[in-house]
Design a protein around this motif. Sequence first.
Motif, short mmCIF file in Angstrom:
data_model
loop_
_atom_site.label_atom_id
_atom_site.label_comp_id
_atom_site.label_asym_id
_atom_site.label_seq_id
_atom_site.Cartn_x
_atom_site.Cartn_y
_atom_site.Cartn_z
N CYS A 152 0.86 -1.19 0.00
CA CYS A 152 0.00 0.00 0.00
C CYS A 152 0.89 1.23 0.00
O CYS A 152 1.62 1.46 0.97
N VAL A 153 0.84 1.98 -1.08
CA VAL A 153 1.65 3.20 -1.21
C VAL A 153 0.70 4.39 -1.14
O VAL A 153 -0.16 4.55 -2.00
N ILE A 154 0.83 5.19 -0.08
CA ILE A 154 -0.10 6.31 0.13
C ILE A 154 0.58 7.61 -0.27
O ILE A 154 1.71 7.88 0.14
N GLN A 155 -0.09 8.41 -1.06
CA GLN A 155 0.44 9.68 -1.54
C GLN A 155 0.86 10.57 -0.36
O GLN A 155 0.12 10.71 0.63
N GLY A 156 2.07 11.10 -0.45
CA GLY A 156 2.54 12.04 0.58
C GLY A 156 2.66 13.43 -0.02
O GLY A 156 1.93 13.77 -0.97
N GLU A 157 3.59 14.21 0.50
CA GLU A 157 3.74 15.59 0.05
C GLU A 157 4.60 15.71 -1.21
O GLU A 157 4.59 16.73 -1.89
N THR A 158 5.38 14.69 -1.47
CA THR A 158 6.36 14.79 -2.56
C THR A 158 6.06 13.79 -3.68
O THR A 158 5.10 13.03 -3.60
N ARG A 159 6.94 13.76 -4.66
CA ARG A 159 6.78 12.86 -5.81
C ARG A 159 7.32 11.46 -5.54
O ARG A 159 7.37 10.62 -6.44
N HIS A 160 7.73 11.22 -4.29
CA HIS A 160 8.24 9.89 -3.93
C HIS A 160 7.21 8.80 -4.27
O HIS A 160 7.55 7.73 -4.77
N PHE A 161 5.96 9.11 -4.02
CA PHE A 161 4.86 8.18 -4.35
C PHE A 161 4.95 7.72 -5.81
O PHE A 161 4.86 6.52 -6.11
N PHE A 184 7.45 7.68 -7.89
CA PHE A 184 8.62 6.84 -8.19
C PHE A 184 8.41 5.42 -7.66
O PHE A 184 8.71 4.44 -8.37
N ILE A 185 7.88 5.28 -6.46
CA ILE A 185 7.67 3.94 -5.90
C ILE A 185 6.64 3.18 -6.72
O ILE A 185 6.86 2.03 -7.13
N CYS A 186 5.51 3.83 -6.99
CA CYS A 186 4.44 3.14 -7.72
C CYS A 186 4.91 2.69 -9.11
O CYS A 186 4.67 1.54 -9.51
C1 LIG Z 1 4.82 7.18 -0.87
C2 LIG Z 1 5.79 7.77 0.07
O1 LIG Z 1 6.97 7.45 0.10
C3 LIG Z 1 5.27 8.88 0.88
O2 LIG Z 1 4.43 8.34 1.87
C4 LIG Z 1 6.39 9.66 1.53
O3 LIG Z 1 5.80 10.83 1.98
P1 LIG Z 1 6.37 12.24 1.49
O4 LIG Z 1 6.19 12.29 -0.03
O5 LIG Z 1 5.51 13.28 2.21
O6 LIG Z 1 7.83 12.30 1.89
#
Ligand SMILES: CC(=O)[C@@H](O)COP(=O)(O)O
Length: 158
Positions: free
Chosen positions: A89-98, A100-102
Amino acid sequence: MATALKNLSEYQSEGIRDVSARRFGIVVAEWNHEVTEALFEGAIATLKQHGVPDENVVRKNVPGSFELSLGGQYLAQRPDIDAVICLGCVIQGETRHFDFICSAVAHGITEVGLKYNKPVIFGVLTPDNQQQALDRAGGKHGNKGDEAAITAIKMLSF
Ligand SMILES: CC(=O)[C@@H](O)COP(=O)(O)O
Ligand SMILES: Nc1c(NC[C@H](O)[C@H](O)[C@H](O)CO)[nH]c(=O)[nH]c1=O
């Protein structure tokens, strides 16, 4: 069709073969473990409904969804495993990290299935928030774990 318009736990059962003797690997991401454990419960319950005994299921955990591809490969390369279910389960956060993981885990899991020529199922939720995740892990929209398990079963019936 959007998930909101269907239930993840409902499926057409025609053409499904007996999988009671088949062996399944399940890789579970520890991030958002409340959700991923619910996905696992759904998946294991669905396998049991189709006659798969506990001893025919190998469960392994990985830290996060990004590691599902490698965890899935560890199991897919085993000759004693017929299909692999990857749950995360990948939940959207504040950055674009979501993003890249997805993207990485979707491509990675696809590559593993093609490399080892066996079903490796993408049972990963990618919601905007926790509530959307809970709704799809045994909530009002069903359980993505059920869907992932029945997908593995159907692919073994190909
Ligand atoms: C999908 C993530 O890695 C995310 O939960 C991390 O949160 P953030 O984008 O606010 O650093
Ligand atoms: N934020 C989430 C993560 N992040 C961790 C990554 O999956 C990975 O473990 C890390 O980047 C080290 O490689 N993982 C999830 O499964 N869900 C998230 O919401």
